[in-house]
Design a protein around this motif. Sequence first.
Motif, short mmCIF file in Angstrom:
data_model
loop_
_atom_site.label_atom_id
_atom_site.label_comp_id
_atom_site.label_asym_id
_atom_site.label_seq_id
_atom_site.Cartn_x
_atom_site.Cartn_y
_atom_site.Cartn_z
N SER A 1 0.85 -1.19 0.00
CA SER A 1 0.00 0.00 0.00
C SER A 1 0.88 1.25 0.00
N TRP A 2 0.83 2.01 -1.08
CA TRP A 2 1.70 3.18 -1.16
C TRP A 2 1.29 4.26 -0.16
N GLN A 3 -0.03 4.34 0.19
CA GLN A 3 -0.45 5.34 1.17
C GLN A 3 0.17 5.09 2.53
N LEU A 4 0.11 3.83 2.98
CA LEU A 4 0.70 3.48 4.27
C LEU A 4 2.22 3.60 4.24
N THR A 5 2.81 3.30 3.09
CA THR A 5 4.27 3.42 2.97
C THR A 5 4.71 4.87 3.17
N LEU A 6 3.99 5.81 2.57
CA LEU A 6 4.32 7.22 2.75
C LEU A 6 4.12 7.66 4.20
N CYS A 7 3.05 7.17 4.82
CA CYS A 7 2.80 7.51 6.23
C CYS A 7 3.94 7.00 7.11
N LEU A 8 4.37 5.76 6.87
CA LEU A 8 5.45 5.18 7.68
C LEU A 8 6.77 5.90 7.42
N LEU A 9 7.01 6.29 6.19
CA LEU A 9 8.24 7.02 5.88
C LEU A 9 8.30 8.33 6.63
N LEU A 10 7.18 9.02 6.72
CA LEU A 10 7.14 10.27 7.47
C LEU A 10 7.35 10.03 8.96
N ILE A 11 6.80 8.96 9.48
CA ILE A 11 6.97 8.64 10.90
C ILE A 11 8.43 8.36 11.22
N PHE A 12 9.11 7.57 10.37
CA PHE A 12 10.52 7.28 10.62
C PHE A 12 11.38 8.55 10.45
N THR A 13 10.96 9.46 9.60
CA THR A 13 11.68 10.73 9.47
C THR A 13 11.59 11.53 10.78
N ILE A 14 10.40 11.56 11.37
CA ILE A 14 10.22 12.25 12.65
C ILE A 14 11.06 11.56 13.73
N VAL A 15 11.05 10.24 13.72
CA VAL A 15 11.81 9.48 14.71
C VAL A 15 13.30 9.78 14.59
N TYR A 16 13.80 9.79 13.36
CA TYR A 16 15.23 10.01 13.16
C TYR A 16 15.69 11.35 13.71
N PHE A 17 14.97 12.40 13.36
CA PHE A 17 15.39 13.74 13.80
C PHE A 17 15.08 14.00 15.27
N SER A 18 14.40 13.07 15.91
CA SER A 18 14.15 13.19 17.35
C SER A 18 15.22 12.51 18.18
N ILE A 19 15.90 11.50 17.62
CA ILE A 19 16.86 10.73 18.42
C ILE A 19 18.27 10.77 17.87
N TRP A 20 18.50 11.43 16.73
CA TRP A 20 19.81 11.33 16.09
C TRP A 20 20.93 11.95 16.91
N LYS A 21 20.61 12.95 17.75
CA LYS A 21 21.64 13.62 18.54
C LYS A 21 21.78 13.06 19.95
N GLY A 22 20.93 12.12 20.34
CA GLY A 22 21.03 11.54 21.67
C GLY A 22 19.92 12.00 22.59
N VAL A 23 20.08 11.70 23.88
CA VAL A 23 19.01 11.95 24.83
C VAL A 23 18.78 13.44 25.08
N LYS A 24 19.75 14.28 24.76
CA LYS A 24 19.52 15.72 24.94
C LYS A 24 18.48 16.21 23.93
N THR A 25 18.39 15.55 22.78
CA THR A 25 17.37 15.90 21.79
C THR A 25 16.05 15.23 22.11
N SER A 26 16.07 13.90 22.28
CA SER A 26 14.83 13.18 22.56
C SER A 26 14.23 13.62 23.90
N GLY A 27 15.08 14.03 24.84
CA GLY A 27 14.58 14.49 26.13
C GLY A 27 13.75 15.76 26.03
N LYS A 28 13.97 16.53 24.97
CA LYS A 28 13.15 17.73 24.75
C LYS A 28 11.87 17.38 24.00
N VAL A 29 11.96 16.43 23.06
CA VAL A 29 10.78 16.05 22.28
C VAL A 29 9.70 15.45 23.18
N VAL A 30 10.11 14.67 24.21
CA VAL A 30 9.13 14.00 25.06
C VAL A 30 8.33 14.99 25.91
#
Length: 667
Positions: free
Chosen positions: A289-318
């Motif tokens: 399903s291309w619709q779900l694929t695009l949704c999941l791709l966006l979710i993983f993009t959000i995840v990446y930029f939330s944790i890529w720098k470590g807990v100092k970044t993810s600690g602010k997102v939470v």
Amino acid sequence: MEKKATSNETEPLTSKKDVSGCSKGEDCKENGLLVRNPKSALRLVEDGNRVHPSQGDKGEAAQISNGYSRVQSSAPCNGEVEDAQGTAPAATTTTTTTSTTCGAEAQQQLMELEDRETWSKKIDFLLSVIGYAVDLGNVWRFPYICYQNGGGAFLIPYTIMALFGGIPLFYMELALGQYHRNGCISIWRKICPIFKGIGFAICIIDLYVASYYNTIMAWAFYYLISSFTAELPWTSCTNPWNTGNCTNYFSKDNVSWSPHSISPAEEFYTRQVLQVHRSNGLDDLGGISWQLTLCLLLIFTIVYFSIWKGVKTSGKVVWVTATFPYIILFILLVRGATLPGAWRGVLYYLKPDWQKLLATEVWVDAAAQIFFSLGPGFGVLLAYASYNKFHNNCYQDALVTSTVNCLTSFVSGFVIFTVLGYMAEMRNEDVSEVAKDTGPSLLFITYAEAIANMPASTFFAIIFFLMLLTLGLDSTFAGLEGVITGVLDEFPHVWGKRRELFVLGLTIVCFLGSLATLTFGGAYVVKLFEEYATGPAVLTVVFLEAVAVSWFYGITQFCNDVKEMLGSAPGWYWRVCWVAISPLFLLFVTCSFLSSPPELRLFDYDYPYWTTVVGYCIGTSSIIFIPIYMIYRLVITPGTLKERILKSITPETATEIPFGDIRMNAV
């Protein structure tokens, strides 16, 4: 400049000053690490707090207490060992450290002491742990399990299992991570090296979870996007995906509900979002399903930029992702309580059925629910706690976060069942008929349908599915951080300065691993992984973890570690739980699961027998690393079989404890 370390002094660990001038009887610092003089080290042994020696130093090095740890090396530079005063090699048998520590191990130890990231604020850690523990399962699984197993009576076994199983294991992992400051792989070098395979098993389990859990968030994201309309698309039967069986009983026309009737919300979920009608089952998943694929791709993009720098970044997102769900739960609770028939749902949710307490499966469900709700065994608690300050009160943290988690599950029941009572009132059915669905179907069909027929339905749909997204994101941050911390701590010389690159590769691997769940039959894959890939494997992992810590590392040593951090040792209640009750708790749940594997059914599809075999193979593929590493460890260790076993269960490196603000017992 030198100082004498007396019983009421503390010294920072950051000094790089030369120690060549240290005189006899003084304690010196070298390479940023405290170097104890043999005589003063021997004096400190008397209070009984020990640090495990490494294999090479076993029986030779003086034991150091009060938070002191030596730097150890299995192979000193140039084959020479110097004592703290720079004397000739082999001058004494009570040498506490080598003059220099070499190789990757030394680099790792120095990195742990000087460069390890810490949480910016204590609240960042608490919100991260709460966000991890409170996930989608709290919203749908606890309410369903509760009313299925006796309503209000279920709270009795649930509380008992929490007190004697879930919370002690939760506390144990926080204490281990905070004391040893390592991820799920390398921490076993400091506890019991032969169990290092547990860390690799945890990483595989976390990857499996990331491969299917985020797909459920992709469904929620699809619903969220679809909610930005004046009329929600799952409220009518006039859409291209609807069939002749679609029955909109909420319409103003007199519509009768027959056994073959299907609600528009169910058809939207099955035929538009999942498109399961285009798959024949697990042996014919169909296209992606291309619709779900695009949704999941966006979710993983959000995840990446939330944790890529470590807990100092993810600690602010939470601050957003962990607190926003509580605002939404409160709004939905108030709205649900004002709906007609809400009292019917609450009564059904909490009405005690005392006879249920005599059934074994009720206690099994209570144990499984509290365990998977708190979430030990995924490496997350070890990783998050490893970024704490050494004297952080992890005991208080364990009580606070586990209590918040359990109360959230309980309150979520009112949010769900007030709406189910409203549904029963509208359908003129019993609540048990409306609430017969479990799993994500309860959220995406039943609850979505109820929202669609409320006033201001668009607003409530948006905030509800936004809440589901934030609940899921917290758990994804945590699960991936468990893998990231474990790998970076184990291979610091490879990935220590390349965290962003490693996180990018990890998210790509998880996205590619999710492709099977994005097919038209992906919902069948999600349920298979949910039941078999994580359940028994995680139970086995935590059982072995509890055994390794309590029986091999030693409950006395572990309690002494806690005492070094908190100033007081755990009481007999915690000791008994860690040594006996918690392992029995895990063994009980595991054996119950294995003795009666679930018979899976989703929608109108009955899972064939071969899927059970596949499910157990998937679960075994992670825990197989534990015996494989045990065999590997015994093979590469020199000596007789007895010597190999003894070396393999003896910590090979001591825990290097930051010396700043360490309390010292009187000598």
